[in-house]
Design an enzyme around this catalytic site. Structure first.
Site, PDB file in Angstrom:
ATOM      1  N   CYS A 135      36.982  42.097  39.677  1.00 12.82           N
ATOM      2  CA  CYS A 135      35.815  42.612  40.390  1.00 12.82           C
ATOM      3  C   CYS A 135      35.346  41.663  41.487  1.00 12.82           C
ATOM      4  O   CYS A 135      34.633  42.061  42.400  1.00 12.82           O
ATOM      5  CB  CYS A 135      34.689  42.935  39.419  1.00 12.82           C
ATOM      6  SG  CYS A 135      34.303  41.575  38.346  1.00 12.82           S
ATOM      7  N   HIS A 143      43.981  26.221  46.253  1.00 12.10           N
ATOM      8  CA  HIS A 143      43.186  27.439  46.022  1.00 12.10           C
ATOM      9  C   HIS A 143      43.554  28.067  44.674  1.00 12.10           C
ATOM     10  O   HIS A 143      42.674  28.438  43.889  1.00 12.10           O
ATOM     11  CB  HIS A 143      43.416  28.432  47.162  1.00 12.10           C
ATOM     12  CG  HIS A 143      42.624  29.690  46.997  1.00 12.10           C
ATOM     13  ND1 HIS A 143      41.281  29.771  47.344  1.00 12.10           N
ATOM     14  CD2 HIS A 143      42.951  30.906  46.484  1.00 12.10           C
ATOM     15  CE1 HIS A 143      40.840  30.981  47.055  1.00 12.10           C
ATOM     16  NE2 HIS A 143      41.827  31.690  46.536  1.00 12.10           N
TER      17      HIS A 143
END
Lengths: 419, 276
Positions: A50, A96
């Protein structure tokens, strides 16, 4: 081949954009196949939650990753999407990925779900044969970095919401919450949310006492609990382990003398009282009674604030771990460049060794098993010793991107045409 | 007649031992265990004890409270009688947890007033002593764990009350939950009591065989028995009065301190015994 990550997350894109890019479970196989079919893409993984939609990619050196996401998701108005996209390559992409796996890039730093979601994405990609020898070790490394961050820092240790802090505090008192009885005094939203968390943690039964019986029945039904009549509240209290008060009363509903009687009736078994009402429903002096622990809304907020500060400090430690691991992986990835020359060098030396052994065997005549073994051990030992220095230098040269060293070794050992 | 009264008393001690076992099992399991059969055995023991007292009165031709052993035996009998009455009249069975071991202990001491021949062999003497040492060490170990749990409990409880829960002391990880610590300290303290009781019984019998009736004037034995009595009283209060939490933690630390003092007193006696 190069490693790249491209996508968008809660920091770069609003929910309207994220929901357009999201990939459902059902659509994932098709998207992964489409990704693999793109020119210059060797391996790929899609992580869709989400809060983020990201692609981890193994690309040809010349391939630009920035156009992959819009093409893959076929989203209208690519220009609009492009402003929300980020792309990382090489060490930045590794950093990342490690930050995502360690929950340093999450909306709530330290939340544990993201690692599970990344592992699921990995399993699906592996199942659909979208992963290979380039991406897989990087992902495995990301999992172990996340594990290291969890075990070496307190990043996921403490609750960062008021309702969850109440559950954590209940655990500090009772340990296992199984079988514990919870009484909701009043039917406020916050108490219902806390009760929901407690219910999920295994508490046995939820009881609701409210001046308006209708709302009490409504809330009790929501949790599959029971209603306690307001008039019988004092008699019911000794059976309760956790009380969450949130009535609109203007005076104390639970007083100190009442709690002294209650705790005596409970034979000193601990009780946890959470007062989230304003004005407060439980007399503060109740906290002075042995085995009674009272927390009001400010106390819970303070716990949350302290936990947030602790998490920020843990996040700094976690970032240090991530940097350390990025450096290690970077070195390892760079030293991969030396692999073909190392293999060629070993093959060449082995060829020379086998040739010389055969030559000596012809001169010496038949050898005993013991002599054969000694000859093998002697020659292999020599070859390994000769190769060791050269292999180390090849690795070092590749990691430091020092082509001169690699060229020199290739020239010394005449490796030119073999790799 | 004198030997017969001792025989009845020793037989009564055997029956009282059923009550002691019931108390020890109740303490360990934290629920009343085989109380009814233990009470029956206790009543039989009481009758035998009475017979012993009557026999002794006839044998010595005076009221059997002339010396320490006679007096303690009589006191034990009266306590037992009171308990049976309280149980019959008020169903005060929880008192048994305290009185079963106490009456057993008093009757045992009373039964050790008449010296017996020395040790059958040196090996038995040493083995007996080793059993005592092992039991006492197990008791100390249990109490040390209980003491540690108590300290952790007090720290954790203080942090929860002060609403400053930020992990364990000195930056250590979070401590176990309060109820976990409370349960641990209750279990280890109770287990410690069982080991200590058995250890005290073994050393009292050892000292009796070793030095006849002189053992009772040995200060270290007296300190041990006093420590055991305080331990019994605290265990009783904890179990029956429902002491738990901070109060129980302080009780445990008090018992541990008392044991540390007893241990200090014992260093001398053990050194002397092994030097022989």
């Amino acid at each position: 081949m190069k490693f790249a990550i491209t996508g968008l997350n809660h920091k770069s894109a609003p929910v309207e954009v994220r929901e357009r890019a999201a990939v459902s479970d059902a659509a994932l196989p098709e998207r992964l196949r489409a990704l693999r079919a793109m020119p210059g893409v060797h391996e790929g993984l899609i992580l869709s939650t989400c809060n983020r939609v990201e692609l981890a990619l193994a690309l040809e050196d010349s391939r630009d990753p920035s156009d992959i996401t819009p093409c893959l998701f076929g989203i209208d108005g690519h220009r609009d999407l492009a402003s929300h996209l980020y792309t990382h390559t090489g060490s930045d992409a590794v950093r990342h990925l490690f930050r995502v796996a360690s929950s340093l890039d999450s909306l709530v730093v330290g939340e544990p779900q993201i690692l599970g979601q990344l592992k699921d994405a990995y399993s699906r990609a592996k199942e659909l044969q979208a992963l290979g020898p380039f991406l897989e070790p990087i992902l495995m490394r990301a999992f172990s970095v996340a594990k290291r961050v969890r075990s070496e820092t307190d990043i996921g240790e403490s609750a960062v919401s008021v309702s969850y802090a109440a559950v954590e505090l209940a655990r500090e008192i009772f340990g296992d919450l199984k079988g514990k009885k919870v009484l909701l005094l009043g039917a406020g939203k916050m108490s219902a949310l806390t009760a929901k968390h407690l219910r999920r943690s295994g508490t046995a039964e939820i009881y609701v006492a409210n001046r308006t019986p209708g709302r009490a029945f409504e809330l009790a039904n929501e949790f599959g609990g029971s209603v306690v009549e307001w008039a019988t509240l004092e008699q019911s209290l000794p059976a309760m382990d956790i009380v969450i008060a949130s009535t609109g009363a203007n005076s104390y509903v639970v007083s100190e003398p009442l709690m002294r009687q209650v705790i005596a009736a409970r034979r000193q078994r601990p009780m946890f009282l959470i007062d989230i009402a304003v004005p407060r429903n439980i007399e503060p002096a109740v906290n002075t009674i042995d085995n009674v622990f009272l927390y009001d809304i400010d106390d819970l907020q303070q716990v949350v604030d302290r936990n947030l500060v602790a998490r920020q400090s843990a996040a700094r430690d976690a970032q240090r771990i991530v940097e350390e691991e990025v450096e290690k992986l970077d070195l390892r990835l760079k030293s991969r460049g030396a692999a073909p020359w190392i293999v060629a060098l070993q093959a060449q030396l082995e060829e020379h060794r086998a040739f010389e052994v055969e030559r000596q065997r012809a001169k010496l005549g038949p050898l005993t098993a013991q002599q054969e073994e000694a000859l093998e051990a002697l020659t292999r030992g020599l070859v390994n010793k000769i190769a060791h220095g050269a292999i180390s230098e090849l690795r070092r040269g590749a990691a430091a991107e020092d082509d001169a060293v690699i060229e020199q070794i290739k020239r010394i050992f005449k490796l030119g045409g073999k790799a | 007649m004198l030997e017969l009264s001792i025989f009845w008393l020793r037989l009564a001690v055997v029956f009282y031992a059923a009550g002691l076992c019931s108390s020890l099992v109740t303490i360990v399991r934290r629920e009343q265990s085989f109380f009814a059969p233990a009470l029956h055995a206790f009543r039989v023991g009481l009758i035998l004890h009475f017979v012993s007292l009557v026999d002794r009165a006839f044998a010595v031709r005076h009221f059997p409270a002339d010396n320490f052993f006679e007096t303690i035996s009589l006191c034990g009998f009266l306590l037992g009688l009171l308990f049976v009455f309280a149980q019959f009249r008020y169903s005060f069975s929880s008192l048994g947890l305290f009185l079963f071991p106490l009456v057993f202990g008093m009757a045992l001491v009373g039964a050790l007033g008449t010296p017996v021949g020395g040790w059958a062999s040196v090996r038995i003497r040493s083995a007996w002593l080793i059993v005592h040492v092992m039991l006492v060490i197990a008791g100390y170990a249990s109490l040390l764990i209980a003491g540690g749990a108590s300290i952790f409990y007090l720290v954790q409880e203080r942090q929860l009350k002060a609403k400053k829960l930020v992990g364990g002391p000195f930056g250590a990880p979070s401590l176990p939950a309060l109820m976990t610590l409370d349960s641990l300290l209750a279990r280890t303290m109770n287990l410690g009591f069982v080991f200590t009781t058995l250890g005290v019984i073994v050393i009292v019998i050892w000292a009796f065989i070793e030095s006849g009736t002189r053992w009772i004037s040995d200060p270290t034995i007296l300190i041990s028995m006093l420590t055991w009595f305080v331990y019994l009283a605290l265990i009783y209060l904890r179990t029956v009065a429902g002491w738990r939490g901070r109060r129980a933690a302080w009780v445990t630390l008090s018992v541990l301190t008392l044991f540390a003092l007893t241990w200090a007193a014992h260093i001398g006696i053990l050194g002397t015994v092994f030097a022989r």
